[in-house]
Design a protein around this motif. Structure first.
Motif, PDB file in Angstrom:
ATOM      1  N   ILE A  65      74.211  47.836  20.935  1.00 23.79           N
ATOM      2  CA  ILE A  65      74.882  48.810  22.268  1.00 23.79           C
ATOM      3  C   ILE A  65      73.337  49.928  22.450  1.00 23.79           C
ATOM      4  CG2 ILE A  65      76.819  49.867  22.908  1.00 23.79           C
ATOM      5  CD1 ILE A  65      78.109  48.308  22.065  1.00 23.79           C
ATOM      6  N   LEU A  66      73.211  50.362  23.987  1.00 23.70           N
ATOM      7  CA  LEU A  66      72.221  51.537  23.822  1.00 23.70           C
ATOM      8  C   LEU A  66      73.335  52.443  23.230  1.00 23.70           C
ATOM      9  CD1 LEU A  66      70.204  52.473  25.215  1.00 23.70           C
ATOM     10  CD2 LEU A  66      70.865  53.500  27.310  1.00 23.70           C
ATOM     11  N   LYS A  67      72.544  53.613  22.194  1.00 20.48           N
ATOM     12  CA  LYS A  67      72.987  54.871  21.679  1.00 20.48           C
ATOM     13  C   LYS A  67      71.920  56.285  22.538  1.00 20.48           C
ATOM     14  CE  LYS A  67      75.389  57.413  18.965  1.00 20.48           C
ATOM     15  NZ  LYS A  67      76.879  57.370  19.781  1.00 20.48           N
ATOM     16  N   PHE A  68      71.209  55.551  22.108  1.00 18.95           N
ATOM     17  CA  PHE A  68      70.152  57.325  22.930  1.00 18.95           C
ATOM     18  C   PHE A  68      69.003  56.393  24.047  1.00 18.95           C
ATOM     19  CE2 PHE A  68      71.461  58.199  18.299  1.00 18.95           C
ATOM     20  CZ  PHE A  68      71.985  59.216  18.713  1.00 18.95           C
ATOM     21  N   SER A  69      69.094  57.287  24.722  1.00 18.02           N
ATOM     22  CA  SER A  69      67.670  57.724  25.531  1.00 18.02           C
ATOM     23  C   SER A  69      66.950  58.634  25.385  1.00 18.02           C
ATOM     24  CB  SER A  69      68.118  57.099  27.209  1.00 18.02           C
ATOM     25  OG  SER A  69      68.299  55.351  27.034  1.00 18.02           O
ATOM     26  N   TYR A  70      65.583  58.539  25.765  1.00 19.21           N
ATOM     27  CA  TYR A  70      64.677  60.007  25.584  1.00 19.21           C
ATOM     28  C   TYR A  70      63.508  59.604  26.664  1.00 19.21           C
ATOM     29  CZ  TYR A  70      66.227  59.763  20.864  1.00 19.21           C
ATOM     30  OH  TYR A  70      66.953  59.404  19.354  1.00 19.21           O
ATOM     31  N   ALA A  71      63.199  60.519  28.069  1.00 16.98           N
ATOM     32  CA  ALA A  71      62.465  61.169  28.858  1.00 16.98           C
ATOM     33  C   ALA A  71      61.742  62.120  29.161  1.00 16.98           C
ATOM     34  CB  ALA A  71      63.563  60.325  30.251  1.00 16.98           C
ATOM     35  N   PRO A  72      60.764  61.943  29.093  1.00 18.08           N
ATOM     36  CA  PRO A  72      59.855  60.506  29.195  1.00 18.08           C
ATOM     37  C   PRO A  72      60.070  59.964  27.424  1.00 18.08           C
ATOM     38  CG  PRO A  72      58.147  62.211  28.956  1.00 18.08           C
ATOM     39  CD  PRO A  72      59.622  62.617  28.815  1.00 18.08           C
TER      40      PRO A  72
ATOM     41  N   THR B 124      72.888  60.518  25.215  1.00 17.75           N
ATOM     42  CA  THR B 124      73.458  59.846  23.817  1.00 17.75           C
ATOM     43  C   THR B 124      74.704  59.656  24.102  1.00 17.75           C
ATOM     44  OG1 THR B 124      72.913  61.897  23.039  1.00 17.75           O
ATOM     45  CG2 THR B 124      74.881  60.420  21.530  1.00 17.75           C
ATOM     46  N   ASN B 125      75.346  58.166  23.916  1.00 18.55           N
ATOM     47  CA  ASN B 125      76.060  58.094  24.260  1.00 18.55           C
ATOM     48  C   ASN B 125      77.010  57.894  23.609  1.00 18.55           C
ATOM     49  OD1 ASN B 125      75.916  55.611  26.646  1.00 18.55           O
ATOM     50  ND2 ASN B 125      75.238  54.489  26.094  1.00 18.55           N
ATOM     51  N   LEU B 126      78.563  58.163  24.103  1.00 13.36           N
ATOM     52  CA  LEU B 126      79.778  58.323  23.473  1.00 13.36           C
ATOM     53  C   LEU B 126      80.670  56.839  23.475  1.00 13.36           C
ATOM     54  CD1 LEU B 126      80.817  61.854  24.971  1.00 13.36           C
ATOM     55  CD2 LEU B 126      79.148  61.329  22.390  1.00 13.36           C
ATOM     56  N   ILE B 127      79.529  56.034  21.746  1.00 17.14           N
ATOM     57  CA  ILE B 127      81.216  55.164  22.152  1.00 17.14           C
ATOM     58  C   ILE B 127      81.788  54.881  21.507  1.00 17.14           C
ATOM     59  CG2 ILE B 127      79.735  52.477  21.194  1.00 17.14           C
ATOM     60  CD1 ILE B 127      76.966  53.156  21.280  1.00 17.14           C
ATOM     61  N   GLY B 128      82.685  54.401  21.789  1.00 18.59           N
ATOM     62  CA  GLY B 128      84.875  53.584  21.026  1.00 18.59           C
ATOM     63  C   GLY B 128      84.634  55.589  19.817  1.00 18.59           C
ATOM     64  N   ASP B 129      84.949  56.063  19.127  1.00 15.64           N
ATOM     65  CA  ASP B 129      85.416  57.178  18.424  1.00 15.64           C
ATOM     66  C   ASP B 129      84.248  57.991  18.754  1.00 15.64           C
ATOM     67  OD1 ASP B 129      88.032  55.558  17.796  1.00 15.64           O
ATOM     68  OD2 ASP B 129      87.354  55.485  16.170  1.00 15.64           O
ATOM     69  N   ASP B 130      82.871  58.073  19.203  1.00 20.81           N
ATOM     70  CA  ASP B 130      82.655  59.057  19.086  1.00 20.81           C
ATOM     71  C   ASP B 130      82.809  60.015  20.148  1.00 20.81           C
ATOM     72  OD1 ASP B 130      80.136  57.751  17.723  1.00 20.81           O
ATOM     73  OD2 ASP B 130      79.244  57.224  20.028  1.00 20.81           O
ATOM     74  N   ILE B 131      83.672  59.722  21.185  1.00 16.40           N
ATOM     75  CA  ILE B 131      84.349  60.566  21.814  1.00 16.40           C
ATOM     76  C   ILE B 131      85.225  61.206  22.086  1.00 16.40           C
ATOM     77  CG2 ILE B 131      86.727  58.402  21.993  1.00 16.40           C
ATOM     78  CD1 ILE B 131      84.960  60.591  25.015  1.00 16.40           C
TER      79      ILE B 131
ATOM     80  N   PRO C 150      89.904  54.189  22.925  1.00 16.04           N
ATOM     81  CA  PRO C 150      88.285  54.312  22.859  1.00 16.04           C
ATOM     82  C   PRO C 150      88.309  52.735  21.475  1.00 16.04           C
ATOM     83  CG  PRO C 150      89.673  56.005  21.274  1.00 16.04           C
ATOM     84  CD  PRO C 150      90.589  55.288  22.423  1.00 16.04           C
ATOM     85  N   ARG C 151      88.083  52.238  22.364  1.00 17.31           N
ATOM     86  CA  ARG C 151      88.309  50.259  21.836  1.00 17.31           C
ATOM     87  C   ARG C 151      86.804  51.052  20.747  1.00 17.31           C
ATOM     88  NH1 ARG C 151      90.306  47.799  26.372  1.00 17.31           N
ATOM     89  NH2 ARG C 151      88.191  47.300  27.206  1.00 17.31           N
ATOM     90  N   PRO C 152      86.731  50.136  19.872  1.00 18.40           N
ATOM     91  CA  PRO C 152      85.398  50.279  19.152  1.00 18.40           C
ATOM     92  C   PRO C 152      84.394  49.623  20.365  1.00 18.40           C
ATOM     93  CG  PRO C 152      86.660  48.879  17.804  1.00 18.40           C
ATOM     94  CD  PRO C 152      86.778  49.749  18.906  1.00 18.40           C
ATOM     95  N   GLY C 153      82.972  49.739  20.468  1.00 18.29           N
ATOM     96  CA  GLY C 153      82.145  49.589  21.228  1.00 18.29           C
ATOM     97  C   GLY C 153      82.429  49.295  23.241  1.00 18.29           C
ATOM     98  N   ARG C 154      83.376  50.605  23.116  1.00 20.82           N
ATOM     99  CA  ARG C 154      83.613  50.580  24.168  1.00 20.82           C
ATOM    100  C   ARG C 154      82.717  52.061  24.249  1.00 20.82           C
ATOM    101  NH1 ARG C 154      89.331  51.995  27.740  1.00 20.82           N
ATOM    102  NH2 ARG C 154      88.236  50.799  29.542  1.00 20.82           N
ATOM    103  N   LYS C 155      82.212  51.869  25.907  1.00 17.26           N
ATOM    104  CA  LYS C 155      81.338  53.314  25.943  1.00 17.26           C
ATOM    105  C   LYS C 155      81.962  54.156  26.925  1.00 17.26           C
ATOM    106  CE  LYS C 155      77.494  50.821  27.062  1.00 17.26           C
ATOM    107  NZ  LYS C 155      76.045  50.334  27.271  1.00 17.26           N
ATOM    108  N   MET C 156      82.327  55.056  26.469  1.00 13.32           N
ATOM    109  CA  MET C 156      83.487  55.510  26.582  1.00 13.32           C
ATOM    110  C   MET C 156      82.872  57.233  27.162  1.00 13.32           C
ATOM    111  SD  MET C 156      86.171  54.438  25.324  1.00 13.32           S
ATOM    112  CE  MET C 156      87.578  56.186  25.859  1.00 13.32           C
ATOM    113  N   GLY C 157      81.655  57.503  27.394  1.00 17.50           N
ATOM    114  CA  GLY C 157      80.467  58.754  28.325  1.00 17.50           C
ATOM    115  C   GLY C 157      79.185  58.487  27.393  1.00 17.50           C
ATOM    116  N   HIS C 158      78.976  59.996  28.123  1.00 16.49           N
ATOM    117  CA  HIS C 158      77.618  60.223  27.360  1.00 16.49           C
ATOM    118  C   HIS C 158      77.441  61.422  28.266  1.00 16.49           C
ATOM    119  CE1 HIS C 158      76.659  59.901  32.066  1.00 16.49           C
ATOM    120  NE2 HIS C 158      75.830  60.334  31.183  1.00 16.49           N
ATOM    121  N   VAL C 159      76.230  62.286  26.872  1.00 16.84           N
ATOM    122  CA  VAL C 159      75.922  63.315  27.029  1.00 16.84           C
ATOM    123  C   VAL C 159      74.304  63.449  27.319  1.00 16.84           C
ATOM    124  CG1 VAL C 159      75.541  65.450  25.825  1.00 16.84           C
ATOM    125  CG2 VAL C 159      77.278  64.266  25.342  1.00 16.84           C
ATOM    126  N   VAL C 160      73.853  64.779  28.203  1.00 14.50           N
ATOM    127  CA  VAL C 160      72.763  64.509  28.758  1.00 14.50           C
ATOM    128  C   VAL C 160      72.470  65.384  28.343  1.00 14.50           C
ATOM    129  CG1 VAL C 160      70.786  64.514  30.704  1.00 14.50           C
ATOM    130  CG2 VAL C 160      72.671  63.393  30.718  1.00 14.50           C
TER     131      VAL C 160
END
Lengths: 364, 364
Positions: free
Chosen positions: B220-227, B319-326, B348-358
């Motif tokens: 599951i995607l956890k981090f993206s960086y641009a560029p 940064t993806n907030l996945i499951g309990d990350d939320i 917040p089930r495990p693996g569920r995408k709950m939010g993200h932070v930019v």
């Protein structure tokens, strides 16, 4: 006896009084934080209705509708400062209403507001209470001309005010104003208008955005620039003023302080023009030009959440689309780096705020 | 015989199939442009329902609900690629559905998609069609091990796929996969994963965001960086690949091309991993890190409006907030320069995408 503030959790519901573009943008900011909104507005075409699942279309004097609305909400806020006192009372008995009703009493009345600001040792234009043409004559004598006569309540975008110039017929001016509660304000020979958009949290912390410079056309905001083109020390002073005002009011949420920059032989100084106890048009640039917007700061504050530490992302210009300006939206869509906001309003009447554009130039 | 595309005007309604966070963020982007949205989803707890006035809660096979929904919309789009063909057909007969159904036929099937990419002269991992354990043996012979066996359809976030290593029991692997339609893909010894988020307008123009670098955890995607941290020439090549794919598909809207960066003695090269015919998690950084987001580009495209020319506002980390990350959201709210997005999901089930932070760091 207002209910105690509580800390909202994601999924809780914020009630918003007023369904215009400010309510709409507040609801969009709340949505991004996982909070729901319910909008209360008497206008069935309210732009804010489009972006919430639950809306109440009723008059502000409709007690039953207000009660049902309050029952659905965890906290209530408003997009405009002229909330009728009776409306606020009904809601206040059921749910926390923020900013507090007591603050509206200060900011709804230009005279009370000026007295308040003055009591903090902060400069304003010279002013005098005027409740008769006789008092108007005395006030003109004291403050000189030109000066601006304003209704104490319910003025906005230049409505309910008139410039008085030497030679004007004061009887006529007083008749035209059509109120018994007015304030005469000395004309301020300002070099520019700036505003501070600030937010204050339930913990008393205050976060100010960078000072914004504003240009009006026909008494309506047309352009904002962030940061304002003023010396750093003056900008710091403006933020101090906003913080002092927010703290003295015990404010919770986003507010705006409009200031005049007045040139002087020892450098420029600041006088407060007006306090707006709400999100403000001159803070729209924060939607795209800062890491956290004025709308999100307001939502965080009334949710009992920590305020964001906004980072400005570049040199920002905000352009209001007023009336027929909206017809240019296809052109704005093609401007590189421009972010276009359209409010979903039907008819572009003259003077109506239809949308705005934010342009951010990353600083190099 | 699909109805002809039309150019939407502010106030028109976009139908969105699917009520998850992607549909929600599409609706929020449409709102900013003065467009209304109606969301169709079988899940009464759909996060996207919260941000639109009109929602349809019905099964994708509910013909009557689909027809009523279509009647309310001016154009229809979707947040997920696995739209049932029958659903798309019903809608397509009534309103323009974008991206076109024909495109889904290509991207819903990993084998058809790889054949398509290969036909454009663009590199992919070595692959072979597998519909029996016998064919699996042949494919392993041809491609070597390790390799990845995948169902041809309906896989996402690592579901419906398995790594095969030397010594693995191929009969067991085949039984576990539980399908007759599979594809074996050679293992690609990549040094990093990147993606290009691009949009193509009705006029055929393509706008690519800066190439994004992606890090996964548990598929599951956890981090993206641009560029992305790759040479400019390679980034340009990635954008060319995306443009070629979008054009060949006759695509309208936002899409993502996932690529592997493969080291080689003459420098790194690119192979396409997957095409996503929709807004994509690895493009979430554009919400706050660019002047126009992937969601807005999609809305502009399907509205027949010009695409924006996105300007990136700094160095961006998502940064993806996945499951309990939320549960960490209060901490994220206090990080300077961080923009927090919560999707309004309940548990917040495990693996569920709950939010993200930019997080955007203005470039200096």
């Amino acid at each position: 006896m207002a209910p105690a503030m509580k800390v909202l959790k994601p999924g809780d519901t914020i009630g918003i009084l007023g369904g215009g573009q400010l309510g709409r943008m507040l609801a969009l900011a709340a949505a991004r934080l996982g909070l729901k909104c319910q909008v209360f507005s008497p206008d069935p075409d309210s732009p804010a209705f489009d972006v919430v699942q639950n809306a109440t279309c009723a008059e502000y004097a409709d007690v039953e509708a207000l009660e049902l609305f309050a029952n659905d909400c965890d906290v209530i806020t408003y997009e405009f400062e002229n909330v009728p006192a009776a409306t606020a009372l009904i809601l206040d008995a059921r749910r926390p209403v923020l900013p507090a009703q007591s603050i509206l009493k200060t900011t709804q009345d230009r005279l009370v507001e000026k007295d308040f600001v003055t009591s903090l040792g902060i400069g304003t234009a010279g002013y005098a209470s005027v409740s008769s043409v006789g008092e108007l004559r005395d006030a003109v004598e004291k403050l000189g001309l030109p000066a601006v006569i304003k209704t104490r309540r319910f003025g906005y975008d230049g409505k309910g005010q008139a410039m008085i110039r030497p030679g004007d017929d004061l009887d006529q001016v007083w008749d035209d104003l059509g109120t018994k509660e007015a304030i005469l304000e000395a004309f301020v020979p300002f070099e520019r208008e700036v505003s501070v958009i600030a937010a204050r949290g339930t913990d008393g912390s205050v976060e100010c955005f960078d000072v914004t410079e504003n240009e009006h056309r026909d008494h309506i905001l047309k352009f904002s620039y962030a940061p304002a083109r003023i010396p750093d020390a003056l900008a710091a002073k403006a933020r101090e003023i906003a913080e002092k005002i927010g703290t003295a009011l015990g404010y919770v949420g986003t507010f705006a302080v409009e200031l005049f920059v007045v040139p002087g032989k020892d450098g420029a100084s600041l006088v407060v023009n007006e306090i707006a106890p709400r999100v403000h048009n001159s803070g729209h640039w924060t939607l795209d030009g800062a890491s956290v917007s004025q709308f999100e700061q307001h939502i965080r504050a009334i949710a009992g959440w920590p305020l964001g530490k906004p980072v400005r992302l570049g040199q920002v210009t905000m352009t209001n689309l007023i009336g027929d300006d909206i017809l240019d939206y296809p052109k704005w869509l093609t401007v590189p780096g421009a972010t276009v906001h359209l409010y979903g309003k039907g008819s572009p009447r003259p003077g109506r705020k239809m949308g705005h554009v934010v342009e951010v130039k990353p600083e190099v």
